[in-house]
Design an enzyme around this catalytic site. Structure first.
Site, PDB file in Angstrom:
ATOM      1  N   HIS A 191      11.038  52.228  12.975  1.00 40.86           N
ATOM      2  CA  HIS A 191      10.390  51.941  11.699  1.00 40.86           C
ATOM      3  C   HIS A 191      11.231  52.396  10.511  1.00 40.86           C
ATOM      4  O   HIS A 191      10.895  52.090   9.360  1.00 40.86           O
ATOM      5  CB  HIS A 191       9.016  52.632  11.668  1.00 40.86           C
ATOM      6  CG  HIS A 191       8.118  52.166  10.570  1.00 40.86           C
ATOM      7  ND1 HIS A 191       7.744  52.971   9.508  1.00 40.86           N
ATOM      8  CD2 HIS A 191       7.512  50.975  10.356  1.00 40.86           C
ATOM      9  CE1 HIS A 191       6.947  52.297   8.701  1.00 40.86           C
ATOM     10  NE2 HIS A 191       6.794  51.085   9.183  1.00 40.86           N
ATOM     11  N   ASN A 222      -7.527  41.391   5.621  1.00 40.19           N
ATOM     12  CA  ASN A 222      -7.549  42.788   6.063  1.00 40.19           C
ATOM     13  C   ASN A 222      -8.616  43.008   7.129  1.00 40.19           C
ATOM     14  O   ASN A 222      -8.384  43.686   8.141  1.00 40.19           O
ATOM     15  CB  ASN A 222      -7.847  43.714   4.872  1.00 40.19           C
ATOM     16  CG  ASN A 222      -6.668  43.900   3.943  1.00 40.19           C
ATOM     17  OD1 ASN A 222      -5.537  43.527   4.265  1.00 40.19           O
ATOM     18  ND2 ASN A 222      -6.914  44.481   2.786  1.00 40.19           N
TER      19      ASN A 222
END
Length: 708
Positions: free
Chosen positions: A426, A41
């Protein structure tokens, strides 16, 4: 200030992931996995967010954001927070996880800890596998500093020629990516590993004949990985993305990770070479690149050190239905993944490819797995029916994979489109046209909150809706027309579609709840999403709170809304759930004066989702399915007192049980883990009647100095 800084909010999210690595209640290898996730991350955070911040500062931007921080102030805060975070990561590894693994017979060893058998193996491994791939470089006027690619692990050396001992040189060796970063060692009673970088440093003397090695240190450089595309037309997008993927290797350095015991001379030479400031240097007390610890999780076959596996609930049709299509003609179907098996989604597409009655398939693809079953099904179907795929080439870090799939689909005869210029596609949609046995041609659709990726569907929580509802399937057809022909319709009712009307409708739905509250009618908002950042939405929620609407927000990651501000957000509670599964579903519930509405979809309440992407929110029209979402799913999340954290108005998060005024974490039957409960529900071991009532939370007092 009414807004929490986006980047600091994200770091708070990654801190919650780190807490899972620190949580002794989690199995040992799961804790290692969480620690590796925090590292990967953080990689993306530096590649994209910090890189963008540095660029803005270099370009002379000085304005403060909605949170009141200037870019320089933001940079300084991020620097302080990330350095503390990295120290905590390595403290977790050195003081908690590595000793815990060793106690359980899983050892990560250094060169000096190897026994004679392991040393013999290492010598043979280096001779057979490693040495053949190493390319030592000595930096001098004839040999410039080698190009270090993004996130490549390297070892730097401080060298001194034996004949001219007055000068020192820099040596650099890239650790081969073709070999595993953690090498499994032969052992009988334990599972042993050694880091490949340690082997490279150990064998340095073989590479640098004629030199004395003064010191060495592993290091890693993170580079700017933002994609800047000059888009003119959709067809050129394929080539421009491919070009940018190649150019990504030329990005500026934004972070240097290096072993904390590195000679200061090595650190300074690397810093100057990569042209970074001191705050961008991260000395680490342990292995560089903790994300590679995932290999320990992956390669260690010790089920007792991992979460217990569970069997997802399979979709079962009623006795009256011959197939899924007949079932959908009677009623909609809702699945909650991973508790409900994703096989039904795969079957919906695969069976359509083989079904002679299906004459057309339309499909969006944003992120799909390397070994996707959906893509081959579409390719097979193209031989005998109309197949259209809208492939998003700019899904960050999946561009290369999507380019390959797009080419393969085109070669198979699928009509491939790349969406609209300047807008990412998306939305998660699949649409079939079928000549049914009764002579009627119908549309069938799957609409989801997650990607068509069977791999991530096992670890992401998402929702799937199957429907033959003519209004919804007709609107899905219109969305595909928008994607392939830019053919705009007056509206897409009952769907909400960005960038056309989704933001406008969301604001109207929030305002409607406020109006209900003012007139004494039932008013409630429960919204679950990945991130909440849009300023207009935040202001609308503040106004609804001021009108008396009770608002519960379940936001996994970034949240810029500040709850608990007197007179502004008194009625808003924000919680984040971080646990075994990645919370990925988006659910928007509105009480609507007693006629409740629920929307699901792919869009978070972020500017990019509302204005810069093609997104779809879809209504759940079936009353029984709405009841399941409200009573079984949302109430479960709101009752969580084990994995939930509550956002305070100062931007910090505290455990849900602390927010309830308790001094100790709940134990036994009082502990309620939403994800574990939903597993039990899927396995038939728990029932919705066991969901506890949601207790009230007490606002925590904060000192003025801690508010921002």
């Amino acid at each position: 200030m009414y807004y929490i800084n986006r980047e600091l909010s994200w770091l708070a999210f990654n801190r919650r992931v780190l807490e899972e690595a620190q949580d002794a209640a989690n199995p040992a290898l799961e804790r290692v996995k969480f620690l590796s996730i925090t590292a990967s991350n953080l990689d993306e955070f530096f590649e994209v967010r910090v890189a963008g911040l540095v660029q803005q500062i270099e370009d002379g931007y000085t304005e403060a954001g909605p949170d009141g921080l200037t870019l320089l102030q933001e940079r300084d805060r991020l620097s302080a927070e990330t350095h503390v975070f990295v120290d905590d990561q390595y403290r977790c590894w050195n003081e908690q996880l590595r000793p815990l693994l060793s106690e359980n017979g899983v050892r990560v060893l250094g060169i000096d800890e190897l026994d004679s058998n392991a040393r013999a193996f290492v010598e043979g491994y280096c001779e057979r596998e490693l040495d053949l791939l190493l390319t030592p470089v000595t930096v001098d006027p004839a040999h410039p500093f080698p190009r270090v690619i993004n996130k490549a692990l390297c070892v730097a050396f401080l060298l001194r020629r034996r004949r001219r001992s007055s000068m020192t040189y820099t040596g650099v060796v890239t650790v081969p990516r073709a070999l595993p970063r953690l090498v499994r060692l032969p052992s009988e009673s334990t599972v042993d590993f050694i880091f490949l970088a340690d082997l490279v440093a150990h064998h340095a003397s073989r590479m640098y004949h004629g030199y004395d090695i003064v010191s060495s240190a592993a290091f890693r450089v993170t580079r700017n990985s933002n994609l800047y595309l000059a888009e003119e037309e959709s067809r050129s997008l394929l080539d421009s993305v491919r070009t940018e993927l190649h150019n990504r290797r030329k990005g500026d350095a934004v972070r240097l990770e290096i072993e904390s015991e590195a000679d200061p001379e090595i650190v300074e030479r690397l810093r100057k070479n990569f042209e970074i400031e001191p705050w961008q240097v991260f000395p680490v007390n342990g292995p560089v690149n903790l994300s590679r610890l995932f290999n320990i999780y992956d390669q260690t076959d010790r089920p007792e050190l991992k979460d217990k596996p569970f069997q997802p609930r399979e979709l079962r049709l009623t006795a009256k239905s011959q197939d899924l299509f007949e079932e959908l003609r009677r009623h909609d179907i809702l699945l909650h993944h991973p508790y409900d098996s994703y096989d039904a989604v795969l079957s919906f597409i695969e069976s359509a490819a083989e079904d002679d009655r299906v004459v057309s398939i339309k499909q969006t693809l944003y992120r799909t797995s390397e070994h996707s079953a959906i893509v081959p099904a579409l390719m097979s179907a193209a031989e005998k029916k109309e197949v259209t795929a809208v492939v998003e080439l700019k899904a960050r870090f999946d561009e290369a994979s999507n380019i390959r799939w797009a080419r393969d689909l085109e070669d198979a005869g699928v009509q491939v489109f790349y969406g609209l210029v300047g807008l990412k596609t998306h939305c998660k949609l699949s649409l079939l046209v079928r000549h049914d046995p009764d002579g009627v041609t119908r549309r069938y659709a799957h609409l989801g909150t997650g990607n068509y990726n069977a791999t991530t569907a096992r670890i992401y929580t998402d929702l799937s809706l199957f429907t033959a509802d003519p209004e919804i399937t007709g609107a899905v057809h219109d969305v595909f027309s928008f994607l392939t022909a830019y053919a705009e319709h007056p509206n897409y009712d009952p769907l909400l579609v960005s960038p056309l009307d989704l933001a406008e409708h969301c604001l109207a739905l929030i305002a409607r709840e406020a109006e209900h509250a003012r007139h004494g009618r039932p008013a409630r908002i429960i919204a679950k999403m990945n991130a909440l950042l849009d300023k207009n939405i935040v202001m609308a929620l503040y106004r609804a709170s001021q009108a008396g609407v009770k608002i519960d927000l379940i936001v996994r990651g970034i949240c810029s809304l500040r709850p608990g501000i007197r007179g502004v957000s008194d009625h808003i509670r924000v919680r984040s759930i971080v646990g075994r599964f990645l919370e990925h579903s988006r659910i928007y519930y509105f009480a609507n004066g007693g006629s409740e509405e629920i929307y699901l979809g792919s869009a978070d309440w972020m500017p990019r989702n509302l204005y810069d992407r093609v997104e779809v929110l879809f209504p759940v029209k079936d009353a029984l399915l709405r009841e399941r979402i409200r009573q079984e799913i949302l109430e479960t999340y709101l009752a969580d007192n084990r994995k939930a954290r509550i956002l305070q108005k100062d931007g910090t998060y505290i455990r849900a049980w602390r927010a309830q005024g308790k001094r100790k974490p709940p134990a036994g039957a009082a502990a309620f883990n939403s994800q574990e409960f939903l597993i039990g529900l899927a396995e038939g071991k728990r029932s919705p009647e066991e969901i506890p009532a949601v207790p009230a939370t007490r606002p925590r007092r904060t000192t003025a100095g801690r508010e921002r």
